[in-house]
Every structure is written in C-alpha cells, then in structure tokens.
Design a protein around this motif. Sequence first.
Motif, PDB file in Angstrom:
ATOM      1  N   VAL A 224      18.674 116.172  -8.472  1.00 52.27           N
ATOM      2  CA  VAL A 224      17.592 116.869  -7.552  1.00 52.27           C
ATOM      3  C   VAL A 224      18.543 117.946  -6.690  1.00 52.27           C
ATOM      4  O   VAL A 224      17.942 118.945  -6.501  1.00 52.27           O
ATOM      5  CB  VAL A 224      17.499 115.776  -6.200  1.00 52.27           C
ATOM      6  CG1 VAL A 224      16.813 116.299  -5.033  1.00 52.27           C
ATOM      7  CG2 VAL A 224      16.655 114.837  -6.790  1.00 52.27           C
ATOM      8  N   VAL A 225      19.984 117.816  -6.370  1.00 50.89           N
ATOM      9  CA  VAL A 225      20.655 118.958  -5.697  1.00 50.89           C
ATOM     10  C   VAL A 225      20.815 120.206  -6.669  1.00 50.89           C
ATOM     11  O   VAL A 225      20.687 121.101  -6.327  1.00 50.89           O
ATOM     12  CB  VAL A 225      22.171 118.532  -5.445  1.00 50.89           C
ATOM     13  CG1 VAL A 225      23.194 119.404  -5.068  1.00 50.89           C
ATOM     14  CG2 VAL A 225      22.020 117.330  -4.229  1.00 50.89           C
ATOM     15  N   ALA A 226      20.940 119.903  -7.892  1.00 44.70           N
ATOM     16  CA  ALA A 226      21.011 121.007  -9.070  1.00 44.70           C
ATOM     17  C   ALA A 226      19.721 121.769  -9.132  1.00 44.70           C
ATOM     18  O   ALA A 226      19.780 122.912  -8.894  1.00 44.70           O
ATOM     19  CB  ALA A 226      21.394 120.432 -10.288  1.00 44.70           C
ATOM     20  N   ILE A 227      18.568 121.115  -9.088  1.00 47.87           N
ATOM     21  CA  ILE A 227      17.461 121.647  -9.186  1.00 47.87           C
ATOM     22  C   ILE A 227      17.131 122.430  -7.816  1.00 47.87           C
ATOM     23  O   ILE A 227      16.515 123.671  -8.073  1.00 47.87           O
ATOM     24  CB  ILE A 227      16.203 120.789  -9.766  1.00 47.87           C
ATOM     25  CG1 ILE A 227      16.339 120.152 -10.977  1.00 47.87           C
ATOM     26  CG2 ILE A 227      14.899 121.482  -9.553  1.00 47.87           C
ATOM     27  CD1 ILE A 227      15.504 119.140 -11.181  1.00 47.87           C
ATOM     28  N   LYS A 228      17.105 121.749  -6.831  1.00 47.75           N
ATOM     29  CA  LYS A 228      17.048 122.475  -5.504  1.00 47.75           C
ATOM     30  C   LYS A 228      17.405 123.474  -4.984  1.00 47.75           C
ATOM     31  O   LYS A 228      16.918 124.563  -4.637  1.00 47.75           O
ATOM     32  CB  LYS A 228      16.583 121.168  -4.397  1.00 47.75           C
ATOM     33  CG  LYS A 228      16.570 121.720  -3.086  1.00 47.75           C
ATOM     34  CD  LYS A 228      14.795 122.134  -3.219  1.00 47.75           C
ATOM     35  CE  LYS A 228      14.538 123.428  -2.113  1.00 47.75           C
ATOM     36  NZ  LYS A 228      14.996 124.483  -2.387  1.00 47.75           N
ATOM     37  N   ILE A 229      18.771 123.420  -5.083  1.00 47.44           N
ATOM     38  CA  ILE A 229      19.561 124.503  -4.496  1.00 47.44           C
ATOM     39  C   ILE A 229      20.202 125.405  -5.450  1.00 47.44           C
ATOM     40  O   ILE A 229      20.996 126.461  -5.192  1.00 47.44           O
ATOM     41  CB  ILE A 229      20.430 123.807  -3.514  1.00 47.44           C
ATOM     42  CG1 ILE A 229      21.554 122.898  -4.350  1.00 47.44           C
ATOM     43  CG2 ILE A 229      19.890 123.367  -2.494  1.00 47.44           C
ATOM     44  CD1 ILE A 229      22.783 122.599  -3.372  1.00 47.44           C
ATOM     45  N   CYS A 230      20.286 125.016  -6.700  1.00 48.02           N
ATOM     46  CA  CYS A 230      20.789 126.014  -7.879  1.00 48.02           C
ATOM     47  C   CYS A 230      19.691 126.525  -8.834  1.00 48.02           C
ATOM     48  O   CYS A 230      19.404 127.895  -8.860  1.00 48.02           O
ATOM     49  CB  CYS A 230      21.925 125.110  -8.941  1.00 48.02           C
ATOM     50  SG  CYS A 230      23.331 124.578  -7.783  1.00 48.02           S
ATOM     51  N   CYS A 231      18.930 125.648  -9.230  1.00 47.20           N
ATOM     52  CA  CYS A 231      17.842 126.121 -10.337  1.00 47.20           C
ATOM     53  C   CYS A 231      16.561 127.001  -9.494  1.00 47.20           C
ATOM     54  O   CYS A 231      16.406 128.060  -9.951  1.00 47.20           O
ATOM     55  CB  CYS A 231      17.359 124.859 -10.954  1.00 47.20           C
ATOM     56  SG  CYS A 231      15.800 125.313 -11.993  1.00 47.20           S
ATOM     57  N   MET A 232      16.309 126.659  -8.397  1.00 50.19           N
ATOM     58  CA  MET A 232      15.217 127.219  -7.965  1.00 50.19           C
ATOM     59  C   MET A 232      15.682 128.544  -7.314  1.00 50.19           C
ATOM     60  O   MET A 232      14.653 129.381  -7.718  1.00 50.19           O
ATOM     61  CB  MET A 232      14.783 126.221  -6.505  1.00 50.19           C
ATOM     62  CG  MET A 232      13.377 126.689  -6.064  1.00 50.19           C
ATOM     63  SD  MET A 232      12.728 125.603  -4.712  1.00 50.19           S
ATOM     64  CE  MET A 232      11.061 126.291  -4.967  1.00 50.19           C
ATOM     65  N   PRO A 233      16.863 128.930  -6.992  1.00 49.92           N
ATOM     66  CA  PRO A 233      17.014 130.063  -6.200  1.00 49.92           C
ATOM     67  C   PRO A 233      17.148 130.993  -7.579  1.00 49.92           C
ATOM     68  O   PRO A 233      16.905 132.443  -7.640  1.00 49.92           O
ATOM     69  CB  PRO A 233      18.182 130.074  -5.452  1.00 49.92           C
ATOM     70  CG  PRO A 233      18.864 128.762  -5.771  1.00 49.92           C
ATOM     71  CD  PRO A 233      17.555 127.976  -6.324  1.00 49.92           C
ATOM     72  N   VAL A 234      17.860 130.598  -8.490  1.00 44.03           N
ATOM     73  CA  VAL A 234      18.196 131.184  -9.949  1.00 44.03           C
ATOM     74  C   VAL A 234      16.741 131.704 -10.367  1.00 44.03           C
ATOM     75  O   VAL A 234      16.622 132.902 -10.886  1.00 44.03           O
ATOM     76  CB  VAL A 234      18.757 130.622 -10.870  1.00 44.03           C
ATOM     77  CG1 VAL A 234      18.848 131.186 -12.316  1.00 44.03           C
ATOM     78  CG2 VAL A 234      20.381 130.221 -10.346  1.00 44.03           C
ATOM     79  N   LEU A 235      15.730 130.900 -10.377  1.00 41.50           N
ATOM     80  CA  LEU A 235      14.478 130.936 -10.884  1.00 41.50           C
ATOM     81  C   LEU A 235      13.840 132.187  -9.964  1.00 41.50           C
ATOM     82  O   LEU A 235      13.194 133.203 -10.552  1.00 41.50           O
ATOM     83  CB  LEU A 235      13.588 129.900 -10.821  1.00 41.50           C
ATOM     84  CG  LEU A 235      13.597 128.846 -11.739  1.00 41.50           C
ATOM     85  CD1 LEU A 235      12.599 127.631 -11.907  1.00 41.50           C
ATOM     86  CD2 LEU A 235      13.344 129.470 -13.224  1.00 41.50           C
ATOM     87  N   ALA A 236      13.959 132.070  -8.803  1.00 40.82           N
ATOM     88  CA  ALA A 236      13.421 133.095  -7.840  1.00 40.82           C
ATOM     89  C   ALA A 236      14.093 134.667  -8.295  1.00 40.82           C
ATOM     90  O   ALA A 236      13.381 135.482  -8.189  1.00 40.82           O
ATOM     91  CB  ALA A 236      13.868 132.826  -6.443  1.00 40.82           C
ATOM     92  N   TRP A 237      15.532 134.732  -8.216  1.00 44.45           N
ATOM     93  CA  TRP A 237      16.308 135.771  -8.793  1.00 44.45           C
ATOM     94  C   TRP A 237      15.477 136.349 -10.070  1.00 44.45           C
ATOM     95  O   TRP A 237      15.254 137.495 -10.108  1.00 44.45           O
ATOM     96  CB  TRP A 237      17.670 135.446  -8.933  1.00 44.45           C
ATOM     97  CG  TRP A 237      18.400 136.665  -9.049  1.00 44.45           C
ATOM     98  CD1 TRP A 237      18.421 137.763  -9.564  1.00 44.45           C
ATOM     99  CD2 TRP A 237      19.792 136.766  -8.019  1.00 44.45           C
ATOM    100  NE1 TRP A 237      19.121 138.697  -9.368  1.00 44.45           N
ATOM    101  CE2 TRP A 237      20.066 138.327  -8.407  1.00 44.45           C
ATOM    102  CE3 TRP A 237      20.414 136.045  -7.529  1.00 44.45           C
ATOM    103  CZ2 TRP A 237      21.430 138.627  -8.044  1.00 44.45           C
ATOM    104  CZ3 TRP A 237      21.641 136.463  -6.917  1.00 44.45           C
ATOM    105  CH2 TRP A 237      22.148 137.662  -7.240  1.00 44.45           C
ATOM    106  N   LEU A 238      15.288 135.518 -11.081  1.00 48.61           N
ATOM    107  CA  LEU A 238      14.872 136.036 -12.405  1.00 48.61           C
ATOM    108  C   LEU A 238      13.475 136.618 -12.222  1.00 48.61           C
ATOM    109  O   LEU A 238      12.985 137.560 -12.696  1.00 48.61           O
ATOM    110  CB  LEU A 238      14.843 134.964 -13.468  1.00 48.61           C
ATOM    111  CG  LEU A 238      16.163 134.344 -13.955  1.00 48.61           C
ATOM    112  CD1 LEU A 238      16.244 133.171 -14.754  1.00 48.61           C
ATOM    113  CD2 LEU A 238      16.988 135.693 -14.496  1.00 48.61           C
ATOM    114  N   VAL A 239      12.652 135.803 -11.542  1.00 49.80           N
ATOM    115  CA  VAL A 239      11.216 136.294 -11.488  1.00 49.80           C
ATOM    116  C   VAL A 239      11.023 137.360 -10.614  1.00 49.80           C
ATOM    117  O   VAL A 239      10.082 138.312 -11.080  1.00 49.80           O
ATOM    118  CB  VAL A 239      10.316 135.055 -10.697  1.00 49.80           C
ATOM    119  CG1 VAL A 239       9.043 135.486 -10.280  1.00 49.80           C
ATOM    120  CG2 VAL A 239      10.070 133.791 -11.737  1.00 49.80           C
TER     121      VAL A 239
END
Length: 302
Positions: A224-239
């Motif tokens: 949960v920690v990895a997806i929420k505070i790592c994966c989600m902002p990285v996806l935001a950056w890419l998009v």
Amino acid sequence: MDVLIRLIALLVVLLVGTGLRKSGILNAGRTAKLNALAYYVALPALIFVSTYDQAITELLSPALIGGLLLVLFLTAGVAWLVHRGRSSPGRSSVAIVQSYHSNLGYLGLPLVAATFDARVTAIASVILGVVTLTQLPLTILVLSTFNGADAALADELRGLATNPVLVSLVIGLAVGSSGIAVPPTAAAGLDGLGALALPLALLCVGASLQPEGTSVDFGAVGSVVAIKICCMPVLAWLVFSTLAVDPATLTATVVMFGTPTAVSTYVFAAELGGDREFASLNVFATTVVSIATLFVLITLVG
C-alpha cells in the motif's frame, strides 16, 4: 535545505498532535472542534485566496482533468491487480482504496501553499476539487462492492454539493473569472485564516494516527505504501510529462498525488465493512514514510 526544514517541522507538528492525543489534551471532542475549524474555515479560506484572482480558463483545462482521472484510475487499477487476492474482502477493499485515496485537503494543498508560489497553489486547489469529486464516490463503491455493505452513495454525492472545499473552490473561480474586486483587507484576513490550514490540519492528522492491533502484515502494508506514495506520483509525472503541461501544473500534480492516504479512508472502512485495524496501520505508515518521499518529490519538481 528550506524544504527539508519545512518537512521536519511538518513531522514535528504531526508528532505534537499525536502527543496531545495521548496526553488527553486533544480528546475526541477537542479534536472534532479542531477538525471543524480546519475543514470549514481555514481550508476554504486558503482555497478562496488561491483562486479568487485567476480566471477558470487559466486553471482548468481538458489536459488537467483528463490527466488527473487517468492517474487516479491507473493507480486504482494497479492496486486492484496487487491487492485483489488478500486474505479477506475487508482487507482487499481497504488496500485498494488506500492505495489511491490521497490526503489532498489536509496535507496536499496546505503543503503546496507553504512551499510553492500562487500559481502552483491555485492549480493544486483545482486538483483538490476534481479529484475529490472522483475518489470519494470510487472509494464508497469499492468498499461497498467488496464487502456487501449498504452504502448510501446517493447521500454522499448530495453531500458533495455542500462540501466546503468544493463550495469555496467554485466561489473563488467564479470571482476570478468575473473580475470582481475583493477588498484588500478582506483578502488579507482570508489569507491569514488560510495560513492556519497546515498547522491545524497537521495537528488533526497527528491526533488521528492511532495504529491498532499487534500483528502487522508487512507485505500488505508495504505494498500500500509503495503504490500510494511511490507509484502514484511517478504515474503523475509520466502522464503529465507526456501531456506537456506547464511546469506549475506538473509540480502541483506530482506533489498532490505524492501525499499519503487520507485519514477519512479509515472512517469509510469502519462504516462499510473494511478491515479497520489494517486501515489504521496504512494511514499511519503512509503518513510517516511520505515525509521522506515528499522531500524527494519537492526537491525534484521544485
């Protein structure tokens, strides 16, 4: 260095809130009053002063709306793939929800306002409105579907019409688009109230951090920690890099999506059959770890 000092101060105020709760100074009644002051006064004031002098066409665009929805649903999809097989529906539903449901109001917007300029803060206010309109119904739908709970989704949607965050955003954008002049004294007073949003919100979040239970599923909490505070902002950056938006929009979206899981998800989990102990642990873990990850994000996009 300034960013690091700010985030350390953020952590200190969080811990002060936790300490005041444990000492009994911030009991349930006082915390509720502090929450009301932050939610109904300070945060709406911050949103209004961030948007009242800017036209809606300068802030709201198809690229922004489309990008926000894409990041939100991509993250929810990743969370579903990772968490759908957890030990119980209550745990699966909570893990999915807490992997995308961001603390945009109590931490995101006040932190952006304290760290970046007026343009970034105005865009962050719009992000708060758009994402709130989406993630709240999605969270209720996921929890009620997984757990067979009877959720009054229609009532929650009607409640959005009187949500102080959304109301203040609409008023601010309307004033900015119409060119109505706000008296300087009124603007200064609202600006002072808005400055209280971050410390009040941090005290409230700190007082709400109550990890329950003695057994911790480190794999589930860690994912949960990895997806929420790592994966989600990285996806935001890419998009948003792909959408070629301006730097202020990229900064606002990455930082806002890098915030921890919202405390409200614990409340929804308790009401709609989710695993409340697991939910409490996730709120605590994402909030604490996000202090470090937000420092990295702000340093990179700032």
